[in-house]
Design a protein around this motif. Structure first.
Motif, PDB file in Angstrom:
ATOM      1  N   ARG A  46      14.658 -39.876   3.734  1.00 54.34           N
ATOM      2  CA  ARG A  46      14.951 -41.085   2.950  1.00 54.34           C
ATOM      3  C   ARG A  46      16.009 -40.800   1.885  1.00 54.34           C
ATOM      4  O   ARG A  46      16.922 -41.602   1.665  1.00 54.34           O
ATOM      5  CB  ARG A  46      13.672 -41.597   2.279  1.00 54.34           C
ATOM      6  N   ASN A  47      15.874 -39.670   1.181  1.00 53.84           N
ATOM      7  CA  ASN A  47      16.844 -39.316   0.142  1.00 53.84           C
ATOM      8  C   ASN A  47      18.244 -39.156   0.719  1.00 53.84           C
ATOM      9  O   ASN A  47      19.225 -39.650   0.156  1.00 53.84           O
ATOM     10  CB  ASN A  47      16.422 -38.027  -0.556  1.00 53.84           C
ATOM     11  N   VAL A  48      18.331 -38.438   1.833  1.00 61.62           N
ATOM     12  CA  VAL A  48      19.628 -38.198   2.459  1.00 61.62           C
ATOM     13  C   VAL A  48      20.249 -39.524   2.915  1.00 61.62           C
ATOM     14  O   VAL A  48      21.447 -39.774   2.702  1.00 61.62           O
ATOM     15  CB  VAL A  48      19.482 -37.225   3.648  1.00 61.62           C
ATOM     16  N   PHE A  49      19.437 -40.353   3.524  1.00 62.52           N
ATOM     17  CA  PHE A  49      19.938 -41.660   3.972  1.00 62.52           C
ATOM     18  C   PHE A  49      20.426 -42.487   2.793  1.00 62.52           C
ATOM     19  O   PHE A  49      21.494 -43.122   2.848  1.00 62.52           O
ATOM     20  CB  PHE A  49      18.836 -42.414   4.725  1.00 62.52           C
ATOM     21  N   PRO A  98      19.352 -33.678  -2.386  1.00 62.91           N
ATOM     22  CA  PRO A  98      18.331 -34.637  -1.941  1.00 62.91           C
ATOM     23  C   PRO A  98      17.565 -34.200  -0.708  1.00 62.91           C
ATOM     24  O   PRO A  98      16.484 -34.741  -0.433  1.00 62.91           O
ATOM     25  CB  PRO A  98      19.156 -35.898  -1.661  1.00 62.91           C
ATOM     26  N   PHE A  99      18.077 -33.231   0.013  1.00 59.54           N
ATOM     27  CA  PHE A  99      17.423 -32.737   1.227  1.00 59.54           C
ATOM     28  C   PHE A  99      16.313 -31.741   0.914  1.00 59.54           C
ATOM     29  O   PHE A  99      15.571 -31.334   1.809  1.00 59.54           O
ATOM     30  CB  PHE A  99      18.459 -32.085   2.138  1.00 59.54           C
ATOM     31  N   TRP A 126      27.049 -35.153  -6.462  1.00 58.24           N
ATOM     32  CA  TRP A 126      25.678 -35.634  -6.297  1.00 58.24           C
ATOM     33  C   TRP A 126      24.935 -34.839  -5.229  1.00 58.24           C
ATOM     34  O   TRP A 126      23.772 -34.486  -5.412  1.00 58.24           O
ATOM     35  CB  TRP A 126      25.681 -37.119  -5.951  1.00 58.24           C
ATOM     36  N   TRP A 127      25.597 -34.544  -4.128  1.00 61.60           N
ATOM     37  CA  TRP A 127      24.947 -33.756  -3.080  1.00 61.60           C
ATOM     38  C   TRP A 127      24.577 -32.365  -3.588  1.00 61.60           C
ATOM     39  O   TRP A 127      23.492 -31.842  -3.286  1.00 61.60           O
ATOM     40  CB  TRP A 127      25.864 -33.627  -1.861  1.00 61.60           C
ATOM     41  N   VAL A 145      16.106 -49.232  -4.376  1.00 63.63           N
ATOM     42  CA  VAL A 145      16.437 -49.353  -2.955  1.00 63.63           C
ATOM     43  C   VAL A 145      17.173 -48.133  -2.423  1.00 63.63           C
ATOM     44  O   VAL A 145      16.819 -47.583  -1.380  1.00 63.63           O
ATOM     45  CB  VAL A 145      17.274 -50.628  -2.717  1.00 63.63           C
ATOM     46  N   LEU A 146      18.203 -47.691  -3.150  1.00 66.31           N
ATOM     47  CA  LEU A 146      18.984 -46.531  -2.715  1.00 66.31           C
ATOM     48  C   LEU A 146      18.739 -45.326  -3.619  1.00 66.31           C
ATOM     49  O   LEU A 146      19.625 -44.497  -3.817  1.00 66.31           O
ATOM     50  CB  LEU A 146      20.475 -46.881  -2.691  1.00 66.31           C
ATOM     51  N   GLY A 147      17.541 -45.218  -4.146  1.00 63.60           N
ATOM     52  CA  GLY A 147      17.203 -44.045  -4.944  1.00 63.60           C
ATOM     53  C   GLY A 147      17.149 -42.802  -4.058  1.00 63.60           C
ATOM     54  O   GLY A 147      16.422 -42.773  -3.071  1.00 63.60           O
TER      55      GLY A 147
END
Length: 456
Positions: free
Chosen positions: A395-398, A382-383, A376-377, A301-303
Motif C-alpha cells: 500500500r505504501n509503495v503504491f 515505504p517498502f 521521499w523514497w 488516501v495517498l498516505g
C-alpha cells in the motif's frame, strides 16, 4: 555564469534542435547573492550574543530566532538580488518588462486609467482577504502568523499602490494591463476583455494562495537552524544530515517567498501569465494545504508512511552507511533548493515569469520535482514497515507511486503552459530533449516504452 546565448526563435525551425542551450532570463549571480545574503543573516542571528558582547551592547542577549528575525531574512535575501538585477543586469530596461522609460518625457498622465487599475487591485485584495476569512485552515498553526503579516502589510500596500500605479502607468507601453481590465469590468467601462480578466485572477489567486502558505512556514525552519546546538550533533550523522536538510529547506522557503513577494514589472519579475490548464491547477493544489492534508498527508488516501520509520531507524548501528545516506539525502535536498535559488526573484508555482536554463535546469527540466520524489523514497523507505505486513508495504509503495505520478502530471502541465508562451522555452525544451544529461535518456526511454505499448 549564465549559459551562452542561443539562436533567436526565428533561426530555429520547427523540429530542429538548437545548437546551444538558450540563455537564462536570470543571471546566476542573482541567486548566489540572495543565498549569500540569507546565509549571512542566519550566521548573524546565531552569533548575535557573541557579537553583542564583543561590541558592548548592554543587556542579556539571546539568539535571534523569532518570527521577526525570520521575516527580516526575506529582506536580506531580496536586497542583494534587487541591487544586482537593477544596477548590473539592468533588468528594468528589458523589453519583457513592458516598460519604456522614454515615455516619462512624452506621455501625459491618464488619471482615469490609474483609478481604474487601483480599484481593480483593491477589490481583488478585498476578495482575497474574504477568502482568507472563509478558509478555516487560515486560522490555525503557521497560517495565523501569515495572516498577521498580511494584515499589517495590507494598509501600507493599499496606500503605496496609488503612487506606484501612477508612476508605472507613465512608462508602461500598454497601461491597460490585466488589473485595468478587471477594474473596467467593475466600473462598466468600455474596452475590457474576459480573457484579460481571467489572466488577472489567475495571477492573483496564485499569489494570494501561495504567499500565505510560504509565509506560514518561514518561522519554524529558521528558528530550528538558528538554535541548533552544533557541539552536541557533530558526531551524529543522522542529526547532522537532518540539520543540513532543514537548512536547505530554509533556503528554499526564504528565496521562494521572496519570489512571491517581488512580483513587479521594474524588476522584470512580474507574472506574465498563470497556468491556463485546469489539470495544472488540480495537480498543483493537491500538493498543498488544505487538500494535501486530506489526500497525501496525515495517513489519508495517498498516505505512504503507514507503519514506517525513517532512514535513521533502519540504518541505525551502521555509522558508515548512516554518513553515506545522510550525504545522499543532503545532496538531493541541495538540488531541490538550488532549483529555487536559481530563479532569484522569479520563483512561483503555476506561472510563467521567464525561462531558467542554468544551474540544475541544465541537466533536467524538472530538477526540484525529480530530487524531491527520489528523496521521499530514500528517506521514508515505504517498502520497509515495522508491522512486518506485506500489505502495508505494498500500500505504501503504491501510494508513493501515485504521488510520483501527480508530480509527473504537474511537470507536463507546466511544460504545456510554457511551450505555448515562449519561443525560448520551446528552444530549451528541444535542446534538453536531445542533450539534457538526465532529461534526454529519460525522454528516449519514454519514447521506447510508448512504441512498445503501441505495438502490443
Amino acid at each position: 555564469m549564465s549559459a551562452p546565448a542561443s539562436p533567436s526563435a526565428s533561426e530555429v525551425r520547427p523540429g530542429q534542435t538548437p545548437t546551444r542551450l538558450p540563455a537564462s532570463d536570470v543571471s546566476s549571480m542573482v541567486g548566489i547573492l540572495g543565498l549569500a545574503g540569507l546565509l549571512s543573516w542566519i550566521a548573524f542571528c546565531r552569533y548575535w550574543p557573541e557579537i553583542a558582547g564583543a561590541v558592548g551592547v548592554p543587556g542579556v542577549h539571546i539568539r535571534l530566532s523569532g518570527p521577526k528575525a525570520a521575516l527580516f531574512g526575506l529582506v536580506m535575501s531580496a536586497l542583494p538580488m534587487v541591487i544586482w538585477s537593477v544596477f548590473v543586469d539592468k533588468v528594468h530596461l528589458r523589453a519583457s518588462t513592458g516598460l519604456d522609460w522614454s515615455l516619462r518625457k512624452t506621455r501625459s498622465r491618464d488619471s482615469q486609467t490609474t483609478r481604474t487599475k487601483i480599484i481593480g487591485l483593491w477589490v481583488t485584495w478585498a476578495v482575497i482577504g474574504g477568502l482568507y476569512v472563509m478558509g478555516r485552515w487560515y486560522w490555525q498553526g503557521g497560517y495565523g502568523f501569515a495572516l498577521t503579516v498580511i494584515g499589517y502589510a495590507i494598509i501600507p500596500a493599499a496606500l503605496l499602490s496609488i503612487p506606484y500605479v501612477r508612476w508605472i502607468d507613465g512608462v508602461m507601453v500598454n497601461p491597460r494591463d490585466h488589473s485595468w481590465h478587471f477594474g473596467a469590468l467593475l466600473l462598466r467601462q468600455e474596452g475590457w476583455e474576459w480573457d484579460e480578466v481571467k489572466k488577472h485572477w489567475r495571477s492573483w489567486i496564485i499569489k494570494g494562495f501561495f504567499t500565505a502558505f510560504m509565509l506560514s512556514i518561514v518561522p519554524a525552519g529558521f528558528a530550528y537552524v538558528v538554535n541548533a546546538d552544533l557541539q552536541t550533533i557533530l558526531n551524529n550523522p543522522a542529526i547532522v544530515g537532518i540539520l543540513l536538510i532543514e537548512l536547505l529547506f530554509v533556503i528554499d522557503v526564504q528565496i521562494g517567498t521572496v519570489g512571491y513577494v517581488l512580483t513587479n514589472r521594474p524588476l522584470d519579475a512580474h507574472i506574465r501569465s498563470g497556468n491556463p490548464f485546469l489539470g495544472g491547477w488540480v495537480a498543483a493544489m493537491i500538493c498543498y494545504p488544505p487538500l494535501v492534508w486530506g489526500i497525501i498527508g496525515n495517513g489519508m488516501v495517498l498516505g505512504y508512511e503507514n507503519q514506517t520509520r525513517d532512514w535513521t531507524y533502519w540504518l541505525a548501528g551502521n555509522e558508515i552507511l548512516l554518513w553515506g545516506w545522510a550525504a545522499w539525502l543532503v545532496l538531493l535536498t541541495a538540488i531541490y533548493a538550488a532549483a529555487t535559488v536559481v530563479f532569484g526573484m522569479r520563483f512561483s508555482n503555476l506561472t510563467y515569469r521567464g525561462v531558467i536554463t542554468h544551474g540544475p535546469f541544465k541537466y533536467t527540466r524538472h530538477p526540484a520535482y525529480l530530487s524531491k520524489n527520489i528523496f521521499w523514497w530514500c528517506s521514508v523507505m515505504p517498502f520497509l514497515v515495522t508491522s512486518d505486513s506485506m500489505a502495508d508495504a505494498v500500500r505504501n509503495v503504491f501510494a508513493l507511486l501515485c504521488v510520483n505520478a501527480i508530480y509527473y502530471w504537474r511537470a507536463k502541465t507546466e511544460e504545456a503552459h510554457l511551450l505555448a508562451e515562449d519561443p525560448k522555452y520551446r528552444e530549451y525544451h528541444a535542446w534538453m530533449e536531445e542533450n539534457g544529461v538526465i532529461t534526454a535518456p529519460l525522454d528516449r526511454l519514454g519514447k521506447r516504452l510508448m512504441l512498445l505499448f503501441s505495438q502490443t
